[in-house]
Design a protein around this motif. Structure first.
Motif, PDB file in Angstrom:
ATOM      1  N   GLN A 116      31.076  35.722 -19.479  1.00  0.00           N
ATOM      2  CA  GLN A 116      32.391  36.415 -18.559  1.00  0.00           C
ATOM      3  C   GLN A 116      33.236  37.179 -20.231  1.00  0.00           C
ATOM      4  OE1 GLN A 116      36.908  35.377 -16.895  1.00  0.00           O
ATOM      5  NE2 GLN A 116      35.632  35.849 -15.109  1.00  0.00           N
ATOM      6  N   ASP A 165      39.398  44.929 -20.504  1.00  0.00           N
ATOM      7  CA  ASP A 165      38.749  45.046 -19.501  1.00  0.00           C
ATOM      8  C   ASP A 165      38.535  43.348 -19.378  1.00  0.00           C
ATOM      9  OD1 ASP A 165      38.039  45.746 -16.404  1.00  0.00           O
ATOM     10  OD2 ASP A 165      36.040  46.994 -18.144  1.00  0.00           O
ATOM     11  N   ARG A 178      34.657  41.487 -18.255  1.00  0.00           N
ATOM     12  CA  ARG A 178      33.543  41.998 -17.619  1.00  0.00           C
ATOM     13  C   ARG A 178      32.227  41.374 -17.551  1.00  0.00           C
ATOM     14  NH1 ARG A 178      33.206  47.298 -15.220  1.00  0.00           N
ATOM     15  NH2 ARG A 178      31.615  47.424 -15.934  1.00  0.00           N
ATOM     16  N   TYR A 179      30.964  41.506 -16.510  1.00  0.00           N
ATOM     17  CA  TYR A 179      30.233  40.521 -16.977  1.00  0.00           C
ATOM     18  C   TYR A 179      29.231  40.679 -17.389  1.00  0.00           C
ATOM     19  CZ  TYR A 179      33.886  38.202 -13.472  1.00  0.00           C
ATOM     20  OH  TYR A 179      34.901  38.406 -12.676  1.00  0.00           O
ATOM     21  N   THR A 219      28.759  43.559 -13.986  1.00  0.00           N
ATOM     22  CA  THR A 219      30.004  44.018 -13.723  1.00  0.00           C
ATOM     23  C   THR A 219      30.094  44.172 -12.098  1.00  0.00           C
ATOM     24  OG1 THR A 219      30.621  43.968 -15.342  1.00  0.00           O
ATOM     25  CG2 THR A 219      32.360  44.130 -13.961  1.00  0.00           C
ATOM     26  N   ASP A 220      29.112  45.374 -12.504  1.00  0.00           N
ATOM     27  CA  ASP A 220      29.495  46.903 -10.350  1.00  0.00           C
ATOM     28  C   ASP A 220      28.720  46.422  -9.478  1.00  0.00           C
ATOM     29  OD1 ASP A 220      31.327  48.379 -11.755  1.00  0.00           O
ATOM     30  OD2 ASP A 220      29.097  49.499 -12.770  1.00  0.00           O
ATOM     31  N   LEU A 260      28.498  42.597  -9.417  1.00  0.00           N
ATOM     32  CA  LEU A 260      28.442  41.588  -9.097  1.00  0.00           C
ATOM     33  C   LEU A 260      29.986  42.008  -7.933  1.00  0.00           C
ATOM     34  CD1 LEU A 260      28.580  39.734 -11.904  1.00  0.00           C
ATOM     35  CD2 LEU A 260      27.167  39.018  -9.382  1.00  0.00           C
ATOM     36  N   ARG A 261      30.188  43.005  -8.451  1.00  0.00           N
ATOM     37  CA  ARG A 261      31.720  43.428  -7.702  1.00  0.00           C
ATOM     38  C   ARG A 261      31.713  44.147  -6.315  1.00  0.00           C
ATOM     39  NH1 ARG A 261      35.066  46.207 -12.431  1.00  0.00           N
ATOM     40  NH2 ARG A 261      36.073  44.536 -13.070  1.00  0.00           N
ATOM     41  N   GLU A 297      28.518  42.878  -4.497  1.00  0.00           N
ATOM     42  CA  GLU A 297      28.361  42.003  -3.727  1.00  0.00           C
ATOM     43  C   GLU A 297      29.892  41.341  -3.328  1.00  0.00           C
ATOM     44  OE1 GLU A 297      25.994  39.775  -6.724  1.00  0.00           O
ATOM     45  OE2 GLU A 297      23.751  40.485  -6.514  1.00  0.00           O
ATOM     46  N   HIS A 298      30.284  41.016  -4.340  1.00  0.00           N
ATOM     47  CA  HIS A 298      31.666  40.447  -4.063  1.00  0.00           C
ATOM     48  C   HIS A 298      32.095  41.356  -2.164  1.00  0.00           C
ATOM     49  CE1 HIS A 298      35.420  38.672  -3.836  1.00  0.00           C
ATOM     50  NE2 HIS A 298      36.450  40.164  -3.473  1.00  0.00           N
ATOM     51  N   ALA A 299      32.213  42.703  -2.585  1.00  0.00           N
ATOM     52  CA  ALA A 299      32.771  43.444  -1.893  1.00  0.00           C
ATOM     53  C   ALA A 299      32.160  43.431  -0.239  1.00  0.00           C
ATOM     54  CB  ALA A 299      32.699  44.978  -1.992  1.00  0.00           C
TER      55      ALA A 299
END
Length: 277
Positions: free
Chosen positions: A202, A209, A211-212, A237-238, A240-241, A243-245
């Protein structure tokens, strides 16, 4: 005559007085046998005639005159000598000769074609590698076992928001999000002990910002004065986000399915009776 290099002996005026068998063989191969393989020719005049169109010939003439006059103890010059069928390179060496029968110089021409080809292949390989690193969209860097950045590629500036010259004065720990900075020491210990480490880091950019980065780093300890780490990271980052969504959406779907008394049509599995009893 047994030596593979081409040797010629010049008098103090620069006239060729003797050559070895390798020189004679080269002369025969290149159509110079009718001139007695160069014996009797004025070596300096040959160089002078070629000088207007050949910088190496001018350098050879100047260097050889310096050797013959005693102004220089030796001459070394690399030059191309290409034929219609192949590219060749030679190294010219000249040294003075002083004995009872001759005052002049000995000139050797050593075939260095294979070495030059190897050097050109290495330069081409380095150029391809440099192009790959400089145009990669991912972070490529090196750092020492304290985390100090030693090198970074141009993508690092875009990914972090820090100028390259600033990054080279930073420690990798400075890029880690504060909440996870304490774990950076464990990463350094792992790669020092095992020679490799991978995971998701992270990172906090210059703008703040989060980012991962997914990284897979290895340690180089052989052939170097001090061990250093090869670092490669891809911004996920995109992903993982997304996947989270997706997980959040699925959880909301199941919550609605459990709460409703209506039938829900699942377009992939057919009618789903989610009737609550």
């Amino acid at each position: 005559d047994a030596l593979p290099a081409h040797f010629a002996v010049l008098d103090r005026h620069g006239v060729v007085v003797a050559v070895n068998e390798a020189w004679r063989q080269f002369a025969r191969t290149n159509g110079l046998a009718e001139t007695d393989h160069g014996v009797g020719q004025h070596y300096l005049e040959v160089c002078d005639r070629a000088s207007p169109s050949c910088a190496e010939a001018a350098q050879a003439a100047a260097g050889l005159r310096a050797v013959l006059s005693g102004a220089s103890p030796a001459l070394t010059l690399d030059y191309p000598c290409h034929s219609s069928s192949e590219h060749r390179w030679f190294r010219m060496r000249a040294a003075p000769v002083h004995d009872l029968t001759l005052e002049g110089a000995v000139v050797a021409h050593i075939d260095i074609t294979e070495r030059k080809r190897a050097e050109e292949a290495l330069r081409a390989s380095e150029d391809r590698y440099r192009d790959l690193v400089e145009h990669s969209g991912d972070l490529i860097c090196t750092h020492d076992l304290r985390g100090r950045l030693l090198s970074v590629n141009p993508a690092a500036e875009r990914l972090t928001g820090y100028p390259l010259d600033v990054l080279l004065g930073m420690n990798m720990a400075d890029l880690v999000a504060p909440a996870h900075r304490d774990a950076f020491g464990a990463y350094l210990a792992e790669i020092d002990a095992t020679g490799a480490a991978r995971g998701v880091l992270q990172v906090r950019t210059a703008s703040g910002d989060i980012r991962y980065w997914e990284y897979a780093n290895t340690l180089r300890s052989e052939g170097v004065n001090a061990p250093w780490v090869r670092g490669m990271a891809h911004d996920v980052t995109d992903r993982l986000r997304a996947e989270h969504a997706s997980r959040a959406s699925e959880q909301r779907f199941h919550a609605v399915a459990k709460a409703t008394t209506d039938a829900i049509w699942d377009s992939f599995r057919g009618p789903y009776a989610g009737m609550r009893t």
